[in-house]
Design an enzyme around this catalytic site. Structure first.
Site, PDB file in Angstrom:
ATOM      1  N   TYR A  53       4.269  50.393  17.862  1.00  0.00           N
ATOM      2  CA  TYR A  53       3.774  50.269  19.242  1.00  0.00           C
ATOM      3  C   TYR A  53       3.901  48.842  19.768  1.00  0.00           C
ATOM      4  O   TYR A  53       4.076  48.645  20.972  1.00  0.00           O
ATOM      5  CB  TYR A  53       2.354  50.826  19.368  1.00  0.00           C
ATOM      6  N   GLN A  86       3.902  61.773  31.105  1.00  0.00           N
ATOM      7  CA  GLN A  86       3.674  61.759  29.655  1.00  0.00           C
ATOM      8  C   GLN A  86       3.999  60.376  29.104  1.00  0.00           C
ATOM      9  O   GLN A  86       3.811  60.124  27.919  1.00  0.00           O
ATOM     10  CB  GLN A  86       4.579  62.798  28.979  1.00  0.00           C
ATOM     11  N   ASP A  89       4.511  53.973  29.414  1.00  0.00           N
ATOM     12  CA  ASP A  89       4.910  52.752  30.132  1.00  0.00           C
ATOM     13  C   ASP A  89       4.213  52.703  31.496  1.00  0.00           C
ATOM     14  O   ASP A  89       3.605  53.675  31.941  1.00  0.00           O
ATOM     15  CB  ASP A  89       6.446  52.675  30.258  1.00  0.00           C
ATOM     16  N   HIS A 104      -0.557  60.873  27.978  1.00  0.00           N
ATOM     17  CA  HIS A 104      -0.440  60.437  26.583  1.00  0.00           C
ATOM     18  C   HIS A 104      -0.831  58.986  26.350  1.00  0.00           C
ATOM     19  O   HIS A 104      -0.467  58.412  25.328  1.00  0.00           O
ATOM     20  CB  HIS A 104       0.991  60.704  26.084  1.00  0.00           C
ATOM     21  N   GLY A 169      12.867  64.506  33.812  1.00  0.00           N
ATOM     22  CA  GLY A 169      13.134  63.880  32.522  1.00  0.00           C
ATOM     23  C   GLY A 169      12.169  64.194  31.400  1.00  0.00           C
ATOM     24  O   GLY A 169      11.738  63.291  30.696  1.00  0.00           O
ATOM     25  N   SER A 171      11.617  67.129  28.092  1.00  0.00           N
ATOM     26  CA  SER A 171      12.138  68.288  27.367  1.00  0.00           C
ATOM     27  C   SER A 171      11.161  69.460  27.409  1.00  0.00           C
ATOM     28  O   SER A 171      11.486  70.554  26.973  1.00  0.00           O
ATOM     29  CB  SER A 171      12.433  67.904  25.917  1.00  0.00           C
TER      30      SER A 171
HETATM   31  P1  OAD Z   1      11.895  63.912  25.247  1.00  0.00           P
HETATM   32  O1  OAD Z   1      12.652  62.856  24.540  1.00  0.00           O
HETATM   33  O2  OAD Z   1      11.415  65.077  24.477  1.00  0.00           O
HETATM   34  O3  OAD Z   1      12.800  64.501  26.423  1.00  0.00           O
HETATM   35  C1  OAD Z   1      13.485  63.633  27.277  1.00  0.00           C
HETATM   36  C2  OAD Z   1      14.121  64.438  28.382  1.00  0.00           C
HETATM   37  O4  OAD Z   1      14.737  63.520  29.276  1.00  0.00           O
HETATM   38  C3  OAD Z   1      15.226  65.387  27.899  1.00  0.00           C
HETATM   39  O5  OAD Z   1      15.101  66.640  28.548  1.00  0.00           O
HETATM   40  C4  OAD Z   1      16.528  64.667  28.308  1.00  0.00           C
HETATM   41  O6  OAD Z   1      17.577  65.562  28.639  1.00  0.00           O
HETATM   42  C5  OAD Z   1      16.057  63.928  29.547  1.00  0.00           C
HETATM   43  N1  OAD Z   1      16.823  62.708  29.880  1.00  0.00           N
HETATM   44  C6  OAD Z   1      17.368  61.786  29.065  1.00  0.00           C
HETATM   45  N2  OAD Z   1      17.938  60.794  29.756  1.00  0.00           N
HETATM   46  C7  OAD Z   1      17.749  61.088  31.068  1.00  0.00           C
HETATM   47  C8  OAD Z   1      18.096  60.459  32.308  1.00  0.00           C
HETATM   48  N3  OAD Z   1      18.739  59.295  32.336  1.00  0.00           N
HETATM   49  N4  OAD Z   1      17.717  61.060  33.443  1.00  0.00           N
HETATM   50  C9  OAD Z   1      17.068  62.258  33.434  1.00  0.00           C
HETATM   51  N5  OAD Z   1      16.715  62.892  32.317  1.00  0.00           N
HETATM   52  C10 OAD Z   1      17.045  62.321  31.148  1.00  0.00           C
HETATM   53  O7  OAD Z   1      10.710  63.173  26.045  1.00  0.00           O
HETATM   54  P2  OAD Z   1       9.380  63.799  26.653  1.00  0.00           P
HETATM   55  O8  OAD Z   1       9.609  65.176  27.149  1.00  0.00           O
HETATM   56  O9  OAD Z   1       8.817  62.803  27.598  1.00  0.00           O
HETATM   57  O10 OAD Z   1       4.389  61.910  23.180  1.00  0.00           O
HETATM   58  O11 OAD Z   1       8.459  63.849  25.377  1.00  0.00           O
HETATM   59  C11 OAD Z   1       7.154  64.301  25.475  1.00  0.00           C
HETATM   60  C12 OAD Z   1       6.270  63.582  24.494  1.00  0.00           C
HETATM   61  O12 OAD Z   1       6.835  63.641  23.191  1.00  0.00           O
HETATM   62  C13 OAD Z   1       6.151  62.094  24.732  1.00  0.00           C
HETATM   63  O13 OAD Z   1       5.166  61.794  25.728  1.00  0.00           O
HETATM   64  C14 OAD Z   1       5.743  61.571  23.413  1.00  0.00           C
HETATM   65  C15 OAD Z   1       6.691  62.366  22.541  1.00  0.00           C
HETATM   66  O14 OAD Z   1       6.279  62.584  21.255  1.00  0.00           O
HETATM   67  C16 OAD Z   1       3.641  61.197  22.333  1.00  0.00           C
HETATM   68  O15 OAD Z   1       4.088  60.259  21.686  1.00  0.00           O
HETATM   69  C17 OAD Z   1       2.237  61.670  22.240  1.00  0.00           C
END
Ligand code: OAD
Length: 224
Positions: A53, A86, A89, A104, A169, A171
């Site tokens: 972190y 989520q 930052d 989060h 952005g 998943s």
């Molecule tokens: P993920 O890494 O699971 O998903 C990222 C998403 O962003 C994917 O669907 C990518 O296709 C998309 N992506 C990547 N680059 C992009 C761009 N330039 N423009 C648009 N989309 C883009 O991240 P999160 O869904 O945020 O939690 O993950 C959820 C949680 O899992 C996070 O908050 C974190 C993690 O573990 C904790 O740490 C508690």
């Protein structure tokens, strides 16, 4: 003014240079999530967790909000905008968004690992043995896997009043956060902006904008 709710994930900050989690170059490809993002990991190896972190904090400090964060902030002129992110930052805030719920946690806060209501600001690295006044170790103000998501209640409360919903952005793999989609009023316009959109949204009738966040947000403006 209409209520516009924007739900964001790591993908919105990717073009600011911050790694996502589950993409091929994502953080969970280089780290074991159980080691750095669970209460058990914290008990087992505080050093590793703190280091992880501290690195995230340094990177966020260097990063700047991108066009996608900025467009969301600019939409406040025409809509009541609620951001539910989520992300840990602060790029939404730095872009000018006034209403941001961090499901989060936040990287620029820390808390005691004993009394979690003791919350402190933090700009720099946390020393691994730094303690709070109650004697607990200072830990990141981040929700780890297996922990409750207290801000869910706040998020759920605003969803039924959303007139327009935009996902950017994420998943949509992490619950309970991804479950907020179930609290929307049926039939409201929904948009999903993602470089590589997750499948399930098709069934919700969302308009899919398969583009990076910055381009996707520009395109969204044409639909609003
Ligand atoms: P993920 O890494 O699971 O998903 C990222 C998403 O962003 C994917 O669907 C990518 O296709 C998309 N992506 C990547 N680059 C992009 C761009 N330039 N423009 C648009 N989309 C883009 O991240 P999160 O869904 O945020 O939690 O993950 C959820 C949680 O899992 C996070 O908050 C974190 C993690 O573990 C904790 O740490 C508690």
């Amino acid at each position: 003014m209409k209520n516009l709710v924007v739900f964001t994930g790591a993908g919105i900050s990717a073009e600011s240079g911050l790694q996502t989690f589950r993409d091929a170059d994502g953080l969970w490809m280089g780290y074991n999530v159980y080691e750095v993002a669970t209460p058990e990991g914290w008990k087992t190896n505080r050093n590793l967790v703190q280091d992880f972190y501290n690195q995230r904090r340094r990177e966020v400090k260097k990063a700047q909000p991108n066009k996608a964060h900025k467009i969301i902030a600019q939409l406040q002129k025409d809509y009541h905008v609620q951001v539910i992110t989520q992300n840990i930052d602060d790029l939404h805030e730095r872009a000018g968004s006034e209403n941001v719920i961090h499901l989060h946690g936040e990287i620029f806060k820390m808390k005691s690992d004993k009394d979690e209501s003791l919350i402190y600001p933090v700009l720099d690295d946390i020393a691994v043995d730094a303690k709070a006044p109650d004697g607990g170790y200072l830990r990141p103000y981040v929700v780890w896997f297996g922990e409750a998501v207290p801000e869910m209640e706040t998020a759920i409360a605003v969803l039924p009043d959303a007139d327009i919903f935009v996902v950017v952005g994420t998943s949509l793999q992490v619950y309970p956060a991804a479950g907020i989609l179930n609290y929307l009023s049926p039939g409201i316009p929904g948009f999903l902006i993602d470089k590589n959109p997750p499948d399930m949204q098709n069934s919700k009738g969302f308009k899919i904008i398969a583009k990076p966040a910055t381009e996707g947000m520009e395109e969204l403006l044409k639909h609003l």
